[in-house]
Design an enzyme around this catalytic site. Sequence first.
Site, PDB file in Angstrom:
ATOM      1  N   GLU A  95      48.652 -27.992 -32.850  1.00 43.07           N
ATOM      2  CA  GLU A  95      49.294 -28.474 -34.066  1.00 43.07           C
ATOM      3  C   GLU A  95      49.158 -27.463 -35.192  1.00 43.07           C
ATOM      4  OE1 GLU A  95      49.349 -33.227 -33.900  1.00 43.07           O
ATOM      5  OE2 GLU A  95      47.396 -32.354 -34.314  1.00 43.07           O
ATOM      6  N   CYS A 119      32.132 -30.271 -32.594  1.00 46.98           N
ATOM      7  CA  CYS A 119      31.460 -30.727 -33.816  1.00 46.98           C
ATOM      8  C   CYS A 119      31.667 -32.234 -33.938  1.00 46.98           C
ATOM      9  CB  CYS A 119      32.035 -30.017 -35.041  1.00 46.98           C
ATOM     10  SG  CYS A 119      31.880 -28.230 -34.954  1.00 46.98           S
ATOM     11  N   CYS A 122      34.768 -33.688 -35.934  1.00 49.31           N
ATOM     12  CA  CYS A 122      36.095 -33.076 -35.815  1.00 49.31           C
ATOM     13  C   CYS A 122      36.900 -33.657 -34.652  1.00 49.31           C
ATOM     14  CB  CYS A 122      35.927 -31.569 -35.631  1.00 49.31           C
ATOM     15  SG  CYS A 122      37.467 -30.710 -35.300  1.00 49.31           S
ATOM     16  N   GLU A 163      38.474 -22.176 -32.344  1.00 52.50           N
ATOM     17  CA  GLU A 163      37.531 -21.293 -33.026  1.00 52.50           C
ATOM     18  C   GLU A 163      38.085 -19.861 -32.985  1.00 52.50           C
ATOM     19  OE1 GLU A 163      34.639 -21.214 -34.903  1.00 52.50           O
ATOM     20  OE2 GLU A 163      35.106 -19.088 -34.699  1.00 52.50           O
ATOM     21  N   SER A 194      38.676 -18.968 -40.410  1.00 54.18           N
ATOM     22  CA  SER A 194      37.544 -19.872 -40.566  1.00 54.18           C
ATOM     23  C   SER A 194      36.740 -19.890 -39.269  1.00 54.18           C
ATOM     24  CB  SER A 194      38.073 -21.272 -40.876  1.00 54.18           C
ATOM     25  OG  SER A 194      37.008 -22.195 -40.941  1.00 54.18           O
ATOM     26  N   SER A 217      32.134 -22.217 -41.856  1.00 51.44           N
ATOM     27  CA  SER A 217      31.961 -23.670 -41.836  1.00 51.44           C
ATOM     28  C   SER A 217      30.485 -23.984 -41.722  1.00 51.44           C
ATOM     29  CB  SER A 217      32.716 -24.272 -40.643  1.00 51.44           C
ATOM     30  OG  SER A 217      34.094 -24.155 -40.856  1.00 51.44           O
ATOM     31  N   LEU A 218      29.884 -24.261 -42.849  1.00 54.05           N
ATOM     32  CA  LEU A 218      28.441 -24.437 -42.900  1.00 54.05           C
ATOM     33  C   LEU A 218      28.061 -25.899 -42.634  1.00 54.05           C
ATOM     34  CD1 LEU A 218      26.322 -22.339 -43.387  1.00 54.05           C
ATOM     35  CD2 LEU A 218      26.515 -22.735 -45.841  1.00 54.05           C
ATOM     36  N   CYS A 336      42.205 -31.257 -42.465  1.00 54.44           N
ATOM     37  CA  CYS A 336      41.138 -30.583 -41.730  1.00 54.44           C
ATOM     38  C   CYS A 336      40.499 -31.527 -40.725  1.00 54.44           C
ATOM     39  CB  CYS A 336      40.014 -30.162 -42.654  1.00 54.44           C
ATOM     40  SG  CYS A 336      40.508 -29.294 -44.091  1.00 54.44           S
TER      41      CYS A 336
HETATM   42  N1  SAH Z   1      36.820 -23.846 -35.692  1.00 50.74           N
HETATM   43  C1  SAH Z   1      36.884 -23.261 -36.974  1.00 50.74           C
HETATM   44  C2  SAH Z   1      38.244 -23.388 -37.613  1.00 50.74           C
HETATM   45  C3  SAH Z   1      38.953 -24.707 -37.439  1.00 50.74           C
HETATM   46  S1  SAH Z   1      38.206 -26.125 -38.193  1.00 50.74           S
HETATM   47  C4  SAH Z   1      35.822 -23.850 -37.881  1.00 50.74           C
HETATM   48  O1  SAH Z   1      35.196 -24.822 -37.503  1.00 50.74           O
HETATM   49  O2  SAH Z   1      35.622 -23.286 -38.936  1.00 50.74           O
HETATM   50  C5  SAH Z   1      38.756 -25.910 -39.876  1.00 50.74           C
HETATM   51  C6  SAH Z   1      37.960 -26.683 -40.922  1.00 50.74           C
HETATM   52  O3  SAH Z   1      38.173 -28.106 -40.826  1.00 50.74           O
HETATM   53  C7  SAH Z   1      36.482 -26.447 -40.790  1.00 50.74           C
HETATM   54  O4  SAH Z   1      35.858 -26.116 -41.999  1.00 50.74           O
HETATM   55  C8  SAH Z   1      36.061 -27.758 -40.261  1.00 50.74           C
HETATM   56  O5  SAH Z   1      34.740 -27.936 -40.416  1.00 50.74           O
HETATM   57  C9  SAH Z   1      36.953 -28.727 -41.022  1.00 50.74           C
HETATM   58  N2  SAH Z   1      36.892 -30.117 -40.510  1.00 50.74           N
HETATM   59  C10 SAH Z   1      36.713 -30.476 -39.238  1.00 50.74           C
HETATM   60  N3  SAH Z   1      36.638 -31.826 -39.129  1.00 50.74           N
HETATM   61  C11 SAH Z   1      36.767 -32.329 -40.376  1.00 50.74           C
HETATM   62  C12 SAH Z   1      36.766 -33.656 -40.931  1.00 50.74           C
HETATM   63  N4  SAH Z   1      36.629 -34.722 -40.158  1.00 50.74           N
HETATM   64  N5  SAH Z   1      36.928 -33.782 -42.258  1.00 50.74           N
HETATM   65  C13 SAH Z   1      37.078 -32.710 -43.046  1.00 50.74           C
HETATM   66  N6  SAH Z   1      37.092 -31.444 -42.585  1.00 50.74           N
HETATM   67  C14 SAH Z   1      36.934 -31.237 -41.272  1.00 50.74           C
HETATM   68 FE1  SF4 Z   2      34.102 -27.575 -34.662  1.00 48.56          FE
HETATM   69 FE2  SF4 Z   2      36.102 -26.068 -35.744  1.00 48.56          FE
HETATM   70 FE3  SF4 Z   2      36.042 -26.604 -33.097  1.00 48.56          FE
HETATM   71 FE4  SF4 Z   2      36.561 -28.576 -34.814  1.00 48.56          FE
HETATM   72  S1  SF4 Z   2      37.816 -26.764 -34.457  1.00 48.56           S
HETATM   73  S2  SF4 Z   2      35.178 -28.683 -33.005  1.00 48.56           S
HETATM   74  S3  SF4 Z   2      35.278 -27.980 -36.563  1.00 48.56           S
HETATM   75  S4  SF4 Z   2      34.514 -25.418 -34.234  1.00 48.56           S
END
Ligand code: SAH
Ligand code: SF4
Length: 345
Positions: A95, A119, A122, A163, A194, A217-218, A336
Site C-alpha cells: 500500500e 512491532c 503495527c 523495513e 525510516s 523509529s525509537l 502510520c
Molecule cells: N519499518 C520502518 C518504516 C515503516 S513504519 C520503521 O519502522 O521505521 C513507519 C512509521 O509508522 C514508524 O515510525 C512506525 O513506528 C509507525 N507506526 C507503526 N505502527 C503505528 C501505529 N499503530 N500508530 C502510529 N504509528 C505507527
Molecule cells: Fe515495525 Fe516498521 Fe515493520 Fe511495522 S513496518 S513491523 S513499525 S519495522
Amino acid sequence: MSIEKKPEILSLSEDELAALLIADGHKKFRAQQVFQWLHLKQVFDVRKMTNLKGDFQDYLTEKFAFPDFRILNEVKSPSDQTAKYLFDFAGKQVESVWLPYENRQSICISVQSGCSLDCSFCATGKIAFKGNLTAAQILSQVYGMQQIYDRRITNVVFMGMGEPFYNYDNAIRAADLIAHQHGMNISRRRITLSTSGVLPGIKRFIEEKQPYRLALSLHAVFSDKRREIMDIEEKFSFEEVLEYLREHRGEMQQGQLMFEYIMIDGINIYPDDARELARWAKLLRAKVNLIPMNTEFNGMHRPSEEKIYDFWRQLVERDVVAVNRKSPAKDIQGACGMLAGRNHA
Ligand code: SAH
Ligand code: SF4
C-alpha cells in the site's frame, strides 16, 4: 524468448542504461531520452515515446522489462484529500498513501510486502511477509500515483510497509532515481527513509554520506520497555544505535536525523520517558516526531489529548524540537502503522 530475465528498465540509473545501449550499438544520448520518458514524464509505453524510432522501440521492448503493476484498489478519504492505493506486483501487494498538505505534496511508499519484523503496535507486522520490492517496484508507486494526479509530488517518505534497511540497495536506488535531475528531481532533503533501527544499514547510510533524511523509529528509551514492543531491540539495541549516531553526528547534516516516537497509553509516556527521550534528542540534535498510536492492538491504545499534550510539553520545556504529528488518512486506514493490504473498498 530467452529464459534469462530481462533487466527492469525502471531500476537502471541513466549511466547503467547508457552502458547497455552503447554495448548494443546505440547512441549514448538515447539513454537520456528514454530516462526522461520513464522518470520525468512517467510514460511506460514505448509506442508513446514519440522521439524514438520504431526499430529502437522494438529493441527496448525486446531487451528490457517495463513496469508491470496494477492498482487493485483506491480508497479516498471522506474527510480530507488523502487517498490510499493498493498496488500489486506479480502477487506482492503493498500500500501507498497520497498525502496532500497546503504547501507540499507528500506520499508514503512501501519497500517490502509485509515486514519481517513484528512491532507490537503495527498492522504491517501482522500480515504475511512476502519479501523485498525491487527498485522499479518501489518507484512504480511514486510514478503510479503521480500519473493519477496533476499535483507535483514534493516529499517522499519511505514509511509504508516494510523495513527500508532490510532492502537497503533497492530503497537507496529508488531514492537516487526520484532525486535525479533528469527525472522528478525531488529535493534530497525531502526524501525520508525510516528505520526501526537496523544498525548495519544505519552504518552504511552514514558511511556512504547519503543525503536523505533519516527517521529512527525509537518508540521507547529503556531497553526492557523497547524489547517488549519491538523485536528489533533483541538484535540491535537502541543504545548501541544511538551511541553510534552520537559518535558520527559530525558526519550528518543539520536536521538530517529525527526520531519517531509513537505515544502509547500507559506504556511509554511517563515523565521518565520524556526525560530520557529529551536527553537523547539533545545529545543527537534530533527533532522528535510524536505520533499518537493510531490503532488498537494487544490492549495498546492512543492516549487522551491531555496526556499527548502533556508529554509533548515535557519535551519542549527541555528545549527539544518536538512535533505532535497529526495523522492524516486515519479514516482510510492509511496512517502510520495501519497499512495491512486489506482490500476494503
Ligand atoms: N519499518 C520502518 C518504516 C515503516 S513504519 C520503521 O519502522 O521505521 C513507519 C512509521 O509508522 C514508524 O515510525 C512506525 O513506528 C509507525 N507506526 C507503526 N505502527 C503505528 C501505529 N499503530 N500508530 C502510529 N504509528 C505507527
Ligand atoms: Fe515495525 Fe516498521 Fe515493520 Fe511495522 S513496518 S513491523 S513499525 S519495522
